[in-house]
Design an enzyme around this catalytic site. Structure first.
Site, short mmCIF file in Angstrom:
data_model
loop_
_atom_site.label_atom_id
_atom_site.label_comp_id
_atom_site.label_asym_id
_atom_site.label_seq_id
_atom_site.Cartn_x
_atom_site.Cartn_y
_atom_site.Cartn_z
N ASP A 21 -5.70 -3.98 -3.03
CA ASP A 21 -7.13 -3.75 -3.07
C ASP A 21 -7.78 -5.12 -3.30
OD1 ASP A 21 -9.67 -2.35 -3.46
OD2 ASP A 21 -9.39 -2.84 -5.59
N ASP A 23 -11.64 -5.79 -4.61
CA ASP A 23 -12.62 -5.89 -5.69
C ASP A 23 -12.07 -5.32 -7.00
OD1 ASP A 23 -14.82 -6.94 -4.02
OD2 ASP A 23 -14.60 -5.02 -3.01
#
Length: 210
Positions: A21, A23
């Site tokens: 991922d 953020d």
């Protein structure tokens, strides 16, 4: 590749590829995102807490669609995306994230970024954080259903030509963790301490075995 997590019960983690991922996982952007969404919610007369609680790990288009139910959705999406892009210059890397990616590259371990952010925003944030650029990306516009649907991680593994059960996913949000688990990958949670998952506060906790 094999790693150990410092300060965790002894557990050797073995994998052939990594799906990140972005953020809150590779970069410190969650605060910026929350500030922009909070201001947007207030401007629209929405409950800011409800917007923030829903939004973590979700695509901007899905956030807007959940709270705006008229033809102005596309305009709200465009304005929020522009604000996120303008704020990307303030993005910083999670500690030791760059080092971990460099080690993956040195060991020829394939990796990809699977993010709820748009492709342009992914590269802008990673550049601002001085992180190595990914060769493989699954962005918000590349999928039909965002997290917690596993589509993004399924597509990420296909890009790398590695079975998902041989991938490890680094995630920080509940939606992302759910997506990774539904896809069949092993998960390491970044930031939050949860006894249910292997977790790290940052990538400096990773010890390399080979």
């Amino acid at each position: 590749m094999q790693i150990l997590i410092q300060d965790q019960p002894f557990e050797k983690i073995e994998f052939q590829a990594v799906l990140f991922d972005l953020d809150g996982t590779l970069v410190e952007s969650t605060g910026l995102i929350r500030d922009i969404l909070s201001h947007w919610a207030v401007e629209q007369g929405l409950d800011a807490d409800a917007v923030l609680n829903f939004s973590h790990g979700k695509r901007t288009q899905d956030i807007v669609a959940n709270f705006i139910h008229d033809e102005s959705c596309s305009l709200h999406y465009q304005k929020l995306t522009e604000k996120f892009l303008a704020a990307s210059v303030h993005t910083q890397a999670i500690q030791a994230a760059a080092t971990f990616i460099q080690v993956l590259n040195q060991h020829h371990v394939p990796w990809a970024v699977v993010s709820s952010s748009e492709r342009e925003l992914i590269f802008a944030r990673m550049q601002a954080a001085d992180l190595p650029m990914p060769e493989y990306v699954v962005a918000a516009e590349d999928i039909v259903q965002g997290k917690p649907n596993p589509e993004g991680y399924l597509n990420g593994a296909k890009l790398l030509h590695i079975p998902l059960e041989q991938c490890v996913v680094f995630e920080d949000s509940a939606a992302g963790i759910q997506a990774a688990q539904a896809a069949g990958a092993q998960v390491i949670v970044v930031g939050a301490e949860d006894a249910a998952y292997t977790h790290i506060s940052d990538f400096g906790q990773i010890k390399y075995l080979d």
